[in-house]
Design a protein around this motif. Structure first.
Motif, PDB file in Angstrom:
ATOM      1  N   ASN A 158      -1.437   7.488  -0.007  1.00  0.00           N
ATOM      2  CA  ASN A 158      -2.314   7.143   1.105  1.00  0.00           C
ATOM      3  C   ASN A 158      -2.780   5.698   1.073  1.00  0.00           C
ATOM      4  O   ASN A 158      -3.338   5.210   2.058  1.00  0.00           O
ATOM      5  CB  ASN A 158      -3.549   8.060   1.107  1.00  0.00           C
ATOM      6  N   ARG A 159      -2.587   5.020  -0.077  1.00  0.00           N
ATOM      7  CA  ARG A 159      -3.135   3.672  -0.227  1.00  0.00           C
ATOM      8  C   ARG A 159      -2.063   2.724  -0.744  1.00  0.00           C
ATOM      9  O   ARG A 159      -1.415   3.000  -1.754  1.00  0.00           O
ATOM     10  CB  ARG A 159      -4.311   3.691  -1.213  1.00  0.00           C
ATOM     11  N   PHE A 160      -1.902   1.604  -0.081  1.00  0.00           N
ATOM     12  CA  PHE A 160      -1.092   0.523  -0.615  1.00  0.00           C
ATOM     13  C   PHE A 160      -1.966  -0.265  -1.594  1.00  0.00           C
ATOM     14  O   PHE A 160      -3.049  -0.736  -1.233  1.00  0.00           O
ATOM     15  CB  PHE A 160      -0.596  -0.397   0.502  1.00  0.00           C
ATOM     16  N   THR A 161      -1.503  -0.386  -2.822  1.00  0.00           N
ATOM     17  CA  THR A 161      -2.285  -1.068  -3.844  1.00  0.00           C
ATOM     18  C   THR A 161      -1.436  -2.155  -4.506  1.00  0.00           C
ATOM     19  O   THR A 161      -0.207  -2.061  -4.565  1.00  0.00           O
ATOM     20  CB  THR A 161      -2.788  -0.062  -4.894  1.00  0.00           C
ATOM     21  N   PRO A 162      -2.068  -3.203  -5.027  1.00  0.00           N
ATOM     22  CA  PRO A 162      -1.318  -4.373  -5.489  1.00  0.00           C
ATOM     23  C   PRO A 162      -0.788  -4.245  -6.908  1.00  0.00           C
ATOM     24  O   PRO A 162      -1.327  -3.504  -7.730  1.00  0.00           O
ATOM     25  CB  PRO A 162      -2.350  -5.500  -5.402  1.00  0.00           C
ATOM     26  N   TYR A 163       0.268  -4.989  -7.171  1.00  0.00           N
ATOM     27  CA  TYR A 163       0.682  -5.285  -8.535  1.00  0.00           C
ATOM     28  C   TYR A 163       0.820  -6.803  -8.625  1.00  0.00           C
ATOM     29  O   TYR A 163       0.868  -7.503  -7.604  1.00  0.00           O
ATOM     30  CB  TYR A 163       1.970  -4.549  -8.921  1.00  0.00           C
ATOM     31  N   HIS A 164       0.859  -7.311  -9.846  1.00  0.00           N
ATOM     32  CA  HIS A 164       0.673  -8.739 -10.076  1.00  0.00           C
ATOM     33  C   HIS A 164       1.865  -9.365 -10.789  1.00  0.00           C
ATOM     34  O   HIS A 164       2.673  -8.670 -11.418  1.00  0.00           O
ATOM     35  CB  HIS A 164      -0.593  -8.973 -10.906  1.00  0.00           C
ATOM     36  N   GLY A 191       2.952  -8.032  -5.036  1.00  0.00           N
ATOM     37  CA  GLY A 191       3.367  -7.105  -3.993  1.00  0.00           C
ATOM     38  C   GLY A 191       2.339  -6.001  -3.822  1.00  0.00           C
ATOM     39  O   GLY A 191       1.366  -5.908  -4.574  1.00  0.00           O
ATOM     40  N   MET A 192       2.563  -5.160  -2.823  1.00  0.00           N
ATOM     41  CA  MET A 192       1.705  -4.015  -2.527  1.00  0.00           C
ATOM     42  C   MET A 192       2.602  -2.797  -2.332  1.00  0.00           C
ATOM     43  O   MET A 192       3.660  -2.894  -1.693  1.00  0.00           O
ATOM     44  CB  MET A 192       0.896  -4.257  -1.251  1.00  0.00           C
ATOM     45  N   MET A 193       2.201  -1.650  -2.876  1.00  0.00           N
ATOM     46  CA  MET A 193       3.027  -0.452  -2.701  1.00  0.00           C
ATOM     47  C   MET A 193       2.198   0.797  -2.919  1.00  0.00           C
ATOM     48  O   MET A 193       1.113   0.757  -3.503  1.00  0.00           O
ATOM     49  CB  MET A 193       4.214  -0.488  -3.671  1.00  0.00           C
ATOM     50  N   LEU A 194       2.733   1.918  -2.454  1.00  0.00           N
ATOM     51  CA  LEU A 194       2.143   3.230  -2.709  1.00  0.00           C
ATOM     52  C   LEU A 194       2.413   3.650  -4.151  1.00  0.00           C
ATOM     53  O   LEU A 194       3.322   3.136  -4.807  1.00  0.00           O
ATOM     54  CB  LEU A 194       2.740   4.265  -1.763  1.00  0.00           C
ATOM     55  N   VAL A 195       1.663   4.618  -4.621  1.00  0.00           N
ATOM     56  CA  VAL A 195       1.910   5.220  -5.921  1.00  0.00           C
ATOM     57  C   VAL A 195       2.635   6.545  -5.688  1.00  0.00           C
ATOM     58  O   VAL A 195       2.029   7.545  -5.292  1.00  0.00           O
ATOM     59  CB  VAL A 195       0.597   5.429  -6.700  1.00  0.00           C
ATOM     60  N   TYR A 196       3.950   6.541  -5.922  1.00  0.00           N
ATOM     61  CA  TYR A 196       4.751   7.742  -5.719  1.00  0.00           C
ATOM     62  C   TYR A 196       4.580   8.746  -6.862  1.00  0.00           C
ATOM     63  O   TYR A 196       4.900   9.919  -6.726  1.00  0.00           O
ATOM     64  CB  TYR A 196       6.229   7.377  -5.587  1.00  0.00           C
ATOM     65  N   GLY A 197       4.080   8.275  -8.007  1.00  0.00           N
ATOM     66  CA  GLY A 197       3.968   9.132  -9.172  1.00  0.00           C
ATOM     67  C   GLY A 197       5.212   9.080 -10.031  1.00  0.00           C
ATOM     68  O   GLY A 197       6.317   8.794  -9.560  1.00  0.00           O
TER      69      GLY A 197
END
Length: 618
Positions: free
Chosen positions: A432-438, A447-453
């Motif tokens: 539900n949330r696009f969250t960043p990585y560095h 970048g920004m992406m969902l957490v698929y698990g």
């Protein structure tokens, strides 16, 4: 230069040993880079706001308790002259001049993700012989005793005075030491950018701290206020209304925007705050890199240590954090022994965290974080460890997770190595949330992406059913990941929208784990070692002010050898495409176990190479 401070000194002192300053603030005004402020025993009723810091790590300004002495910086003031007013309630007044421009009994607790549970709460507290009383919902409730609490207070703020009403467990308050919290901080700069300060060997207490969400300025009884290179060590920090130590966030015009205007949602509000911090200089060279070690932190209403972005690149080691947010009449989504957002390259090692609503919560961007050799126990009702919407790489190694709920995994790219999980695990994606990585070892967003698990590694761990209850959600063992993939899913080259990948988790790596007392493996683990016929004794006991783990794991693990774990063996975290390393970028080697014993190329499964019958936790 060494400046001396002594509570009983004459006001006209010059800071010498013969004529010490009478306040720490006077010494702070004089101290320059390279100087030491030596604080002698006493109770210092002041907000210490250092006006300057050191010029480098080698030329810092040090504030130290004198050897063998224990100075106390308190944000509280005595309140005397209590008069009975019926029904076991007492009354006293304070002149509003005592508070200056900040009256904690007018300052309402509020902010993003705060929940007062139907009651208005204030930042102030009333203490009787050092114990905080509860704030009543209203004066009528206090007078009627409807809460059933024997220790309770209520305050009325009038134009010139503040009137306090309280119950004192049936005692006459004039026979007790009654104090009210007056100041918002104990040791905390008013300005940002006060770098390279050491605070060592002091006690800080009773600060009237405001709620500290990740989308607002984060106050604490002690903290660097958006600076670089502090050392906070061997201190005792307690009874802050919300947070003991704050490593986080700066002030921003958009602070608490979500609670004021929820149109954009909390996740988007925080995402905007990340970019605002970047535009205003959030980087390794200017912010973070603090050392927090050897402190005892307790009786804080929100967190023992909190930090959003300002806690990046820190070392949090050897602290004893306990009794956080227990019995509070307010709650919110920011409560834990340690709660960090953007814990980039943070080392959390050798801490004992117990009797907290939640142990450790790493929320968003725990990239390069290492959680190593910590003891978590008797935390709840939430879990020992919560990783939320992080893309990895994150390392969880050699920990004892002994509470009823061990691990809530709403992330991916986590490597769990050589841990003991004695409670349940629960895993779920967050799409539900696009969250960043560095970018590697940096605050720069890649970048920004969902957490698929998925994309997690579980190697050489012990899972068992410990002292906990089955009432908590999840499973004992890696069975919690049963719905997660063993192989990389086929992804479309025609539909490049995230919706096309929903329901497709990333592949897991699960090997060489030991399952006891009914814990069960993920069905794709080919070499799971399951012992269903050999019950384990595992108990946390308290004796003479210490906590011990009593167990017979030695006999069960003597012949259980795992595989050596290295950076090369773990591969790359999927989304950031980065290896699992130490926070400084050095490669992982077999290393040491929970007790510091060097591991060889045939390491024992679990956090210890050799289990004693009784292990000291804290």
């Amino acid at each position: 230069m060494i400046y001396h401070v002594a509570q009983q000194a004459a006001p006209a002192g010059d800071g010498s040993a013969a004529r010490p300053f009478s306040t720490i603030g006077a010494a702070a005004a004089a101290a320059q880079p390279g100087d030491t402020v030596l604080i002698h025993s006493g109770i210092y009723r002041e907000w210490v706001s250092p006006p300057r810091g050191g010029s480098s790590d080698e030329a810092r300004i040090c504030y130290r308790g004198a050897e063998g002495e224990w100075p106390v910086i308190t944000a509280a003031e005595p309140l005397t002259g209590w008069q009975p007013c019926g029904s076991g309630v007492w009354r006293a007044e304070a002149d509003n001049a005592l508070f200056g421009d900040f009256n904690p009994y007018k300052e309402v607790l509020a902010g993003d993700w705060f929940d007062g549970l139907g009651q208005t709460h204030h930042t102030g507290e009333v203490f009787a012989d050092g114990q905080a009383l509860a704030e009543a919902a209203s004066l009528d409730d206090l007078m009627a005793g409807t809460s059933g609490r024997d220790g309770e207070w209520f305050a009325e703020v009038l134009p010139r005075r503040t009137v306090f009403y309280a119950r004192f467990h049936g005692q006459d308050p004039n026979t007790l030491t009654v104090e009210i919290s007056v100041r918002p901080f104990c040791f905390f700069p008013r300005e940002e950018g006060i770098h390279y300060i050491t605070l060592s060997g002091v006690e800080c207490c009773c600060a009237a701290t405001q709620w500290a969400p990740p989308t607002a300025f984060q106050p604490g009884a002690v903290g660097p206020h958006w600076s670089k290179g502090w050392v906070i060590e061997n201190c005792r920090i307690h009874d802050a209304k919300c947070c003991g130590i704050s490593l986080g966030k700066n002030r921003d015009p958009k602070d608490n925007r979500w609670s004021r205007n929820p149109d954009k949602g909390g996740a988007q509000t925080y995402t905007e705050m990340i970019f605002s911090a970047l535009w205003n200089g959030w980087c390794r060279e200017r912010i973070g890199g603090h050392i927090v070690r050897g402190n005892e932190i307790w009786n804080c209403g929100q967190a023992g240590i909190v930090g959003c972005m300002g806690g990046a690149f820190c070392r949090i080691t050897g602290n004893h954090i306990h009794h956080i947010a227990l019995g509070q009449r307010f709650t919110g989504a920011e409560i834990a022994g340690i709660k960090l957002h953007a814990a980039i390259d943070v080392l959390i090692e050798g801490n004992a965290i117990h009797h907290c609503v939640r142990g450790l919560w790493l929320d968003w961007q725990a990239q390069g974080a290492v959680v190593r050799s910590n003891a978590f126990f008797r935390n709840g009702p939430e879990e020992d460890l919560f990783l939320e919407v992080c893309h990895g790489p994150c390392l969880v190694e050699n920990n004892l997770l002994l509470s009823a709920s061990s691990f809530l995994d709403v992330s991916q790219g986590t490597a769990c190595l050589h841990n003991l999980f004695a409670g349940k695990l629960f895993a779920t994606p967050d799409t539900n949330r696009f969250t960043p990585y560095h970018q590697p070892h940096s605050t720069r967003v890649a970048g920004m992406m969902l957490v698929y698990g998925g994309d997690d590694r579980f190697l050489n761990n012990i899972f068992l059913r410990g002292e906990g209850t089955d009432a908590v959600r999840g499973e004992y063992g890696t069975k919690a990941y049963e719905s997660y993939s063993a192989e990389a899913p086929a992804r479309s080259t025609r539909d490049d929208t995230p919706a096309a990948d929903l329901g497709r988790t990333l592949p897991m790596t699960v090997r060489s784990n030991l399952y006891l007392n009914g814990a069960a493996p993920w069905s794709h683990e080919k070499d799971a070692r399951v012992m269903t016929d050999r019950p384990v004794r595992l108990a946390v006991v308290e004796a003479q002010g210490h906590y011990w783990l009593e167990t017979d794991l030695a006999a069960l693990t003597a012949d259980q050898v795992g595989e050596p774990v290295t950076t090369a063996a773990l591969g790359l975290a999927f989304e950031p495409e980065q290896p699992y390393t130490n926070p400084d970028g050095s490669p992982l080697e077999p290393g040491r176990d929970f007790a510091g014993t060097v591991r060889g190329n045939a390491p024992r499964i679990g956090p210890l190479e050799q289990w004693p019958a009784r292990l000291l936790l804290v």
